[in-house]
Design a protein around this motif. Structure first.
Motif, mmCIF file in Angstrom:
data_model
loop_
_atom_site.group_PDB
_atom_site.id
_atom_site.type_symbol
_atom_site.label_atom_id
_atom_site.label_comp_id
_atom_site.label_asym_id
_atom_site.label_seq_id
_atom_site.Cartn_x
_atom_site.Cartn_y
_atom_site.Cartn_z
ATOM 1 N N GLY A 25 -7.503 -0.153 -3.189
ATOM 2 C CA GLY A 25 -7.152 -0.699 -1.991
ATOM 3 C C GLY A 25 -7.075 -1.866 -2.314
ATOM 4 O O GLY A 25 -6.932 -2.528 -2.827
ATOM 5 N N TYR A 32 -7.944 -10.000 12.355
ATOM 6 C CA TYR A 32 -7.925 -9.236 13.328
ATOM 7 C C TYR A 32 -8.288 -10.408 14.561
ATOM 8 O O TYR A 32 -7.270 -9.700 15.652
ATOM 9 C CB TYR A 32 -9.005 -8.520 13.736
ATOM 10 C CG TYR A 32 -9.245 -7.798 14.691
ATOM 11 C CD1 TYR A 32 -7.843 -6.444 15.227
ATOM 12 C CD2 TYR A 32 -10.445 -7.818 16.016
ATOM 13 C CE1 TYR A 32 -8.384 -5.796 16.193
ATOM 14 C CE2 TYR A 32 -10.207 -7.345 16.590
ATOM 15 C CZ TYR A 32 -9.133 -6.215 16.592
ATOM 16 O OH TYR A 32 -9.793 -5.542 18.079
ATOM 17 N N THR A 85 -12.536 -1.361 -0.757
ATOM 18 C CA THR A 85 -11.912 -1.100 0.304
ATOM 19 C C THR A 85 -11.582 0.681 -0.791
ATOM 20 O O THR A 85 -11.332 0.568 -1.549
ATOM 21 C CB THR A 85 -10.762 -1.279 0.591
ATOM 22 O OG1 THR A 85 -10.617 -2.453 1.282
ATOM 23 C CG2 THR A 85 -9.636 -0.880 1.425
ATOM 24 N N TRP A 136 -12.118 -4.828 9.758
ATOM 25 C CA TRP A 136 -11.956 -3.602 10.736
ATOM 26 C C TRP A 136 -10.744 -3.051 8.676
ATOM 27 O O TRP A 136 -10.477 -4.130 8.160
ATOM 28 C CB TRP A 136 -10.755 -4.586 11.435
ATOM 29 C CG TRP A 136 -11.266 -5.346 12.218
ATOM 30 C CD1 TRP A 136 -12.052 -6.804 12.510
ATOM 31 C CD2 TRP A 136 -12.008 -5.377 13.162
ATOM 32 N NE1 TRP A 136 -12.884 -7.028 12.909
ATOM 33 C CE2 TRP A 136 -12.625 -5.377 13.785
ATOM 34 C CE3 TRP A 136 -12.576 -3.562 14.083
ATOM 35 C CZ2 TRP A 136 -13.474 -5.611 14.856
ATOM 36 C CZ3 TRP A 136 -13.176 -3.590 15.670
ATOM 37 C CH2 TRP A 136 -13.325 -4.428 15.855
ATOM 38 N N ARG A 137 -10.735 -2.165 9.463
ATOM 39 C CA ARG A 137 -9.418 -0.875 8.863
ATOM 40 C C ARG A 137 -8.451 -0.791 9.583
ATOM 41 O O ARG A 137 -8.661 -0.033 10.832
ATOM 42 C CB ARG A 137 -10.209 -0.063 8.505
ATOM 43 C CG ARG A 137 -9.824 1.261 7.588
ATOM 44 C CD ARG A 137 -9.729 0.991 5.773
ATOM 45 N NE ARG A 137 -10.874 0.495 5.007
ATOM 46 C CZ ARG A 137 -12.027 0.770 5.229
ATOM 47 N NH1 ARG A 137 -12.455 1.735 4.956
ATOM 48 N NH2 ARG A 137 -13.270 -0.123 4.564
ATOM 49 N N GLU A 163 -11.590 -6.617 -0.269
ATOM 50 C CA GLU A 163 -10.889 -4.848 -1.139
ATOM 51 C C GLU A 163 -11.362 -4.286 -2.092
ATOM 52 O O GLU A 163 -11.858 -3.200 -2.519
ATOM 53 C CB GLU A 163 -9.768 -5.942 -2.061
ATOM 54 C CG GLU A 163 -9.111 -5.943 -3.310
ATOM 55 C CD GLU A 163 -10.185 -5.611 -4.302
ATOM 56 O OE1 GLU A 163 -10.137 -3.862 -5.110
ATOM 57 O OE2 GLU A 163 -10.031 -6.335 -5.428
ATOM 58 N N GLY A 167 -7.139 -5.747 0.309
ATOM 59 C CA GLY A 167 -8.539 -6.820 1.257
ATOM 60 C C GLY A 167 -7.140 -7.846 1.575
ATOM 61 O O GLY A 167 -6.204 -8.335 0.747
ATOM 62 N N VAL A 201 -6.437 -0.321 14.452
ATOM 63 C CA VAL A 201 -7.111 -0.398 13.592
ATOM 64 C C VAL A 201 -8.536 0.565 14.195
ATOM 65 O O VAL A 201 -8.441 0.636 15.407
ATOM 66 C CB VAL A 201 -7.897 -2.092 13.392
ATOM 67 C CG1 VAL A 201 -6.764 -3.121 12.790
ATOM 68 C CG2 VAL A 201 -8.778 -2.771 15.208
ATOM 69 N N SER A 220 1.450 -0.878 -0.210
ATOM 70 C CA SER A 220 0.195 -0.275 -0.206
ATOM 71 C C SER A 220 0.857 1.758 -0.414
ATOM 72 O O SER A 220 0.877 1.905 -0.892
ATOM 73 C CB SER A 220 -0.495 0.585 1.095
ATOM 74 O OG SER A 220 -1.997 -0.815 0.794
ATOM 75 N N THR A 261 -8.300 -2.970 4.556
ATOM 76 C CA THR A 261 -9.485 -3.848 4.988
ATOM 77 C C THR A 261 -9.071 -5.467 5.325
ATOM 78 O O THR A 261 -8.691 -5.734 4.302
ATOM 79 C CB THR A 261 -10.716 -3.850 4.219
ATOM 80 O OG1 THR A 261 -10.684 -2.163 3.505
ATOM 81 C CG2 THR A 261 -11.801 -3.893 5.046
ATOM 82 N N ALA A 269 -6.378 2.613 1.232
ATOM 83 C CA ALA A 269 -6.514 1.832 2.684
ATOM 84 C C ALA A 269 -6.223 0.745 2.732
ATOM 85 O O ALA A 269 -6.427 -0.790 1.916
ATOM 86 C CB ALA A 269 -8.050 2.497 2.979
ATOM 87 N N CYS A 299 -15.156 -1.134 11.159
ATOM 88 C CA CYS A 299 -16.145 -0.361 9.538
ATOM 89 C C CYS A 299 -17.617 -0.993 9.689
ATOM 90 O O CYS A 299 -18.176 -2.099 10.744
ATOM 91 C CB CYS A 299 -15.593 -1.516 8.407
ATOM 92 S SG CYS A 299 -13.315 -0.897 8.369
#
Length: 415
Positions: free
Chosen positions: A335, A385, A373, A412-413, A370, A337, A394, A320, A379, A377, A397
């Motif tokens: 984005g 998580y 997102t 979660w982001r 993805e 994921g 995080v 990213s 996700t 960002a 979301c």
């Protein structure tokens, strides 16, 4: 499952070494090849001459004979290294032997015809291999037959030494010429010269063929790794059964450029191709740092398969960051994921076209994360998580309503 993932990571890390060992041989095979094709020649000839002249008993009770073996092994070990210098390496055995034997024989060491032959041919081989491997690589093919000729002449030299020593004669030029002048000696000498040249020409052809095969194998290996990934290539080499369908835990990462279709409509195909290639060149190293099992490029979409969530999250952050720095120049972003769980992996396809990939709901879910997102960002799924909550920062979301899913996805982001 965990142990399988760990083993997969280790296997991926060894892929390059495995491929190199298949092309150039293992450390042991290279050592044996050096001993049999170069460093061991003098040891064999000297051993035979000593046994013929002095008998088995004197040979077995002479400590210098064992020291010569040690010296040969030291030289072989050095020259079997990829960075060993062929000139200096070929002088290791004769130098060690000289340093050890001089205190025993004194100045008489250099009056022994065997020692003179040892130094003379060691220097000739060292010079030829120094030219061939380091100083005159452009003419290396011409030096191979010459080197073979020198080795054949070494047999003739020992034949002369045995003849002189067995009759207790004093070696000099006139004696050597007279010794070789007889019909039988003349026949043996010139036969060895011709055999040496013929073997040298044969070796030249073998070296050319081996180099061509190695170059071809390297190209095919690179193409295989580009298309299938190093993990698949290494598995195919060492454990082909490992490519059969199997259920295992994997972490799936998707990255896609936001607004790419609209951006493409405003730019020429050439500009799109340049951007995509630059995009791949920036993202691939960031993904490769964390030992992916496979990276796939499909248009502006990147899919990466990892053995553990830790690798997947680390790769997502790195990718990213690289995408942000590169795509912001074009006013777009990507984005990402990440999801983990059980998948079926293996080679999928028909008789002529097959590819390694993973299938299952985990893959579909990672793609849905993805797609939801925004650019820049990352996700992650609740499964990722929960497994790494102590190591992640995080924010929650909104539950993601994904096509084909009966329940909304908890996500979660990353911050």
């Amino acid at each position: 499952m965990k142990n399988r993932s760990i083993e997969t990571v280790k296997s991926s890390l060894k892929s390059k070494n495995v491929w190199e060992s298949r092309l150039k041989g293992t450390r042991l095979s290279v050592f044996l090849s050096e001993a049999l094709s170069n460093s061991g020649h003098f040891l064999i000839l000297k051993t035979l001459s000593d046994i013929i002249l002095d008998g088995w008993l004197n040979f077995l009770t002479d400590p210098t004979e064992y020291l010569l073996i040690v010296a040969m092994l030291v030289q072989t070990g050095y020259l079997s290294r990829s960075n060993g210098h062929r000139f200096w390496g070929n002088l290791i055995c004769v130098s060690i032997y000289t340093l050890i034997d001089i205190p025993i024989d004194g100045v008489d060491f250099f009056q022994d015809p065997t020692h003179i032959v040892f130094w003379l041919f060691s220097l000739m081989i060292a010079i030829l291999q120094g030219l061939r491997f380091h100083w005159a690589k452009g003419i290396d093919y011409w030096l191979i037959p010459l080197e073979s000729l020198v080795r054949a002449l070494m047999v003739v030299a020992f034949y002369v030494v045995i003849g002189i020593k067995s009759q207790s004669l004093i070696a000099n030029r006139e004696l050597i010429v007279r010794f070789l002048g007889t019909a039988t000696h003349w026949f043996l000498s010139w036969s060895m010269v011709l055999i040496g040249l013929l073997l040298g020409l044969q070796s030249l052809q073998l070296v050319k063929q081996r180099n061509q095969l190695q170059e071809t194998a390297q190209v095919l290996g690179n193409m295989a790794e580009w298309g299938m990934g190093s993990h698949v290539v290494e598995t195919a080499l060492n454990n082909p059964e490992g490519l059969a369908f199997q259920k295992c835990d994997r972490t799936i990462l998707f990255m896609d450029i936001r607004g790419f279709t609209a951006w493409c409509e405003k730019n020429s195909p050439e500009t799109v191709a340049v951007l995509l290639n630059e995009y791949y060149r920036c993202i691939e190293p960031a993904a490769a740092k964390f030992q992916p099992l496979r990276i796939t490029f499909t248009g502006d979409e990147i899919m990466a398969i990892y053995a553990t969530p830790q690798q997947g999250i680390a790769a997502a952050k790195s990718m990213s960051k690289a995408a942000l720095e590169m795509l912001e120049l074009y006013g777009i972003g990507a984005g990402c994921g990440v999801h983990c769980g059980s998948v079926i992996e293996g080679l999928f396809g028909g008789a002529d076209v097959r590819t390694y990939t993973v299938i299952g709901d985990v893959v579909n879910t990672a793609k849905r994360l993805e797609s939801a997102t925004p650019g820049g960002a990352i996700t992650i799924s609740d499964a990722v998580y929960q497994g790494m909550s102590q190591h992640l920062t995080v924010e929650s979301c909104e539950p993601i309503v994904a096509k084909g899913k009966t329940a909304a996805l908890i996500a979660w982001r990353l911050i």
